[in-house]
Scaffold this active site. Structure first.
Site, short mmCIF file in Angstrom:
data_model
loop_
_atom_site.label_atom_id
_atom_site.label_comp_id
_atom_site.label_asym_id
_atom_site.label_seq_id
_atom_site.Cartn_x
_atom_site.Cartn_y
_atom_site.Cartn_z
N LYS A 72 3.37 1.56 16.19
CA LYS A 72 4.50 1.40 15.27
C LYS A 72 4.58 2.58 14.29
CE LYS A 72 6.20 -1.87 11.77
NZ LYS A 72 5.80 -2.90 10.81
N GLN A 73 3.45 3.01 13.78
CA GLN A 73 3.43 4.07 12.77
C GLN A 73 2.05 4.73 12.80
OE1 GLN A 73 3.61 0.62 9.96
NE2 GLN A 73 2.87 2.13 8.49
N GLU A 122 0.91 -2.01 13.07
CA GLU A 122 0.97 -3.48 13.11
C GLU A 122 1.33 -4.02 14.49
OE1 GLU A 122 3.67 -4.18 9.87
OE2 GLU A 122 2.07 -4.19 8.38
N TRP A 149 0.84 -1.21 0.00
CA TRP A 149 0.00 0.00 0.00
C TRP A 149 0.87 1.25 0.00
CZ3 TRP A 149 -1.66 3.17 4.61
CH2 TRP A 149 -0.79 3.03 5.70
C1 BGC Z 1 4.86 -1.29 7.53
C2 BGC Z 1 3.82 -1.37 6.44
C3 BGC Z 1 4.51 -1.26 5.10
C4 BGC Z 1 5.62 -2.29 4.97
C5 BGC Z 1 6.44 -2.10 3.71
C6 BGC Z 1 5.89 -2.38 7.32
O1 BGC Z 1 6.89 -2.30 8.30
O2 BGC Z 1 4.26 -1.47 8.79
O3 BGC Z 1 2.89 -0.31 6.59
O4 BGC Z 1 3.58 -1.43 4.09
O5 BGC Z 1 6.52 -2.17 6.05
O6 BGC Z 1 7.05 -0.85 3.69
#
Ligand code: BGC
Length: 763
Positions: A602-603, A490, A359
């Protein structure tokens, strides 16, 4: 990376000194690519120390059989890996019977690597003393042509410094290659033919299972003191290698140079062509090309790229270097020439994430390509998802959805899901929302309304159908709920009513209904086609709107904030500041269950929604949510600091915005996440661009108008960049008092834009 070695320079990345423990990291940093192929900065000559070898070809993948502990129904059969491709890079060097190897040299002096981002060339220089006491100067220069993306060039020069010596240069092709991340230690390639003649040749090979056909070629010329040597080399052909040995006696202070051209010809780029014939004709064509001519064409292409995409920061060289590094890497990864290609989170710089599409493309990368390229290039990113729609429908069917509901994969190469952790594969469904949001973002930014009736509406219908089936009506709440999900954060799995997921689902359902009505009214022919293909009915889009209106959002009256998910307030809400530094990063120091029970984020999650839908909320609401969530955020995804930096700028938290900017911009250069050896964070680099353009320059779209509300970091003297908006090339310069001067470079297309809320008309 043990210590930061890169000098601060506005256009260059420079590493001084040779440290064996930095080799893998530097191989990532100095990676080069041209959208069609890319390679880590591996040494051309043999290196017996620790290295991570990698050459990659856009669009070529291998379906590596899934490896999981506990198989869950619905898991994909394979993970699409970007295979380490046959290598055309290698040059074996033997000097007076001793093989050149930086790991075993007696001395490595004046070692310097430079990546010149303006010209797109990577250079390595050093003075070496071999075990036989021969002292030489080594210089290697290489680039992957932006003018012809099937050609790469190396100029490899050696000058003996203390004695005359016999130098044996053996350029070779090698298809005995492996992936470090292969699940079952399988070899991904089969070689069918090795063909050579005089000083050039190629290896024909194909990936196993996926059958991508590739010709890996090379052509060599040797010069002594600039004079071409006509004598023919010794040829050696084995089942997986082709090599040519040039043996010459070289005087002290004389220079021998090998110019090796090479690259890949694939059936992705030439589907209906005999690759053997095509490669032969390319070899004939480039016989008269010199390194210098090819380089001149290459620089010229980079000049065009920089003319439209450069960002100039005065007063802060570290920030300047960082943003150019990010822009450079984005351009090396994706040039938008082929709608079957996309942007892997590690681009052409490593194996992790399989080079696949996430995404990240829609949520982070699209704006960079819309603003710095032509519409067609950004449009190719949207077309990519349209071409994958039938697979997204199949993917949803596998999970029990029906009637054309589409769930786009979390990770993909060809439209099929590759991810195999249930909490992400089945639950991180918010990704569907970003794909719809990108369509909206593309239309409002480019003004191009042709995609939706031709392709996009079908995508939106599939996505809306998915949300309508994924939500269920809760009798208890008298609202629609979405259960068992993972949001962008996540560090929470299998939660109910993730605010971000529910919000983007609501938005998608409404947006799809609006677009259905628009296409029905304005593009009747397309509507008839889509209606019959998708069996869409008016009742269906009415239902979407009903669900959208009745979706549940967890909210805290006490804090006056939307809650990340049901039950979030049950957690012990101790801020990140209360953690000790040896617990960070959490994902390397805490057990997973402890992370899940913690409040740590996390983000951006709720704040990702505030970022996408800025205009739905007041500044006070944004500030309240930022103050609530950011102190709980560990930013352990590379995608995190950029979004927070933008939001901090909007609220006026300028110092915070700048700190977070440096963290995103120099993430790889300063190796914040201690994982740079694996490759660069390409998709988060687009986030860096966003944090300057949408953060410090405050660019957004307000009522269809481009708007700027600048707030530059205190130490910046000025900021300048260009934006392609609705087919106008707009140049923006902002000074340290946040005064903005704006020029429209497009003849006969006037435009009005907003600066600090005031309308300005540009001729
Ligand atoms: C992130 C995701 C992302 C993926 C690839 C993961 O660590 O949590 O949002 O899509 O990395 O960049």
């Amino acid at each position: 990376m043990k210590k930061t070695l890169f000098e601060v320079n506005p256009w260059k990345i420079i590493e001084e000194g040779f440290e064996k423990e930095n080799v893998k990291s530097a191989e990532s940093i100095f990676s080069i690519g041209n959208g069609n192929m890319g390679q880590r900065a591996n040494f051309e000559e043999f290196y017996s120390g620790t290295t991570f070898q990698g050459s990659y070809i856009g669009g070529v993948y291998y379906p590596d059989k899934t490896k999981v502990g506990w198989w869950k129904n619905g898991y994909p059969e394979y993970f699409a890996k970007v295979p380490n491709a046959p290598s055309w890079l290698g040059i074996k060097v033997v000097i007076d019977d001793v093989e050149l190897d930086l790991n075993t040299c007696e001395k490595v002096e004046n070692f310097q690597r430079t990546l010149d981002m303006q010209k797109g060339i990577y250079t390595r220089e050093c003075i070496l003393t071999l075990s036989n006491n021969v002292k030489i100067k080594l210089k290697s220069e290489r680039f992957l042509s932006m003018a012809n993306n099937e050609i790469g060039a190396i100029k490899y020069s050696i000058t003996p410094l203390n004695k005359k010596c016999v130098i044996d240069l053996t350029p070779y092709l090698d298809s005995y290659v492996k992936n470090e991340d292969a699940n079952w230690e399988e070899i991904f390639w089969d070689t069918t033919k090795v063909i050579g003649s005089k000083n050039e040749g190629f290896i024909l090979s194909h990936t196993l299972k996926t059958e991508f056909k590739v010709a890996t070629y090379m052509q060599n010329k040797v010069y002594i003191e600039g004079v071409l040597q006509e004598n023919l080399p010794e040829e050696k052909i084995t089942d997986k290698q082709l090599s040519y040995s040039y043996n010459n006696e070289i005087d002290i202070n004389q220079t021998i140079s090998l110019v090796k051209l090479g690259g890949y010809i694939t059936d992705i780029n030439h589907p209906d062509t005999d690759l053997k014939e095509y490669t032969n004709s390319l070899l004939t064509k480039i016989r008269n090309s010199s390194f210098e001519n090819l380089y001149a064409e290459h620089i010229n292409e980079w000049k065009k790229i920089w003319d439209n995409s450069d960002i100039v920061i005065e007063g802060d060289e570290k920030a300047q270097q960082a943003i150019r590094f990010n822009i450079f890497q984005l351009n090396q990864t994706y040039t938008g020439k082929n709608a079957l290609l996309n942007i892997g989170p590690k681009g052409f710089t490593g194996e992790k994430y399989g080079g696949s599409t996430y995404w990240d493309t829609e949520a982070y990368c699209l704006p960079f390509y819309m603003a710095t390229k032509t519409n067609e290039i950004a449009l190719n990113l949207l077309k990519y998802r349209y071409y994958h729609l039938s697979k997204a429908i199949e993917n949803a069917e596998k999970l029990g959805f029906k009637d054309g509901a589409a769930l786009y994969p979390m990770v993909t190469m060809n439209g099929e899901e590759c991810h195999n952790e249930w909490e992400i594969t089945f639950e991180e469904i918010h990704r569907n929302g970003a794909i719809a949001w990108a369509i909206y973002n593309y239309e409002r930014f480019t003004g191009d309304t042709t995609y939706v009736p031709k392709m996009g509406l079908e995508v939106l219908i599939g996505i809306a159908r998915f949300w309508a089936q994924r939500a269920n009506f809760s009798e208890e709440k008298q609202k629609y709920v979405i259960l068992g999900v993972t949001g962008p954060n996540e560090y929470e799995n299998n939660i109910n009513n993730n605010w971000y997921t529910n919000y983007i689902a609501k938005w998608c359902l409404n947006y799809a209904a609006i677009k259905v009505n628009e296409v029905r009214a304005e593009y009747q022919d397309d509507y008839v086609r889509i209606e019959s293909k998708t069996k869409l009915s008016t009742q269906e889009s009415d239902l979407w709107q009903k669900i959208a209106n009745e979706i549940f959002f967890p909210f805290s009256e006490e804090h006056q904030v939307y809650l990340q998910q049901d039950g979030f307030l049950d957690k012990e809400l101790n801020p990140v500041d209360s953690l000790s530094s040896n617990e960070r990063p959490l994902n390397q120091n805490w057990s997973w269950d402890r992370i899940l029970r913690s409040p740590y984020i996390k983000q951006a999650d709720v704040l990702q929604g505030f970022y996408f839908f800025e205009e739905h909320f007041s500044k006070e609401e944004l500030q309240r949510h930022f103050d609530f969530y950011e102190p709980l955020t560990v930013h352990e995804s590379s995608l995190s600091p950029c979004i927070h930096s933008i939001l901090a700028s909007k609220i006026g938290y300028n110092d915070k915005a700048y700190d977070l900017y440096l963290r995103t911009a120099r993430l790889d250069l300063d190796d914040y996440n201690k994982e740079i050896e694996e490759g660069l964070h390409i998709t988060s680099m687009a986030g860096t661009w966003l944090s300057i353009i949408e953060g410090f320059a405050g660019m957004s779209i307000k009522n269809e108008k481009l708007s700027f509300v600048p707030s530059l970091p205190k130490n910046w003297k000025s900021l300048g960049f260009k934006i392609n908006f609705k087919e106008r090339l707009i140049e923006v310069n902002i000074d340290n008092k946040n005064n903005c001067s704006i020029v429209n470079h497009t003849q006969s297309k006037p435009i009005s834009i907003l600066v600090n809320g005031e309308i300005i008309s540009l001729k």
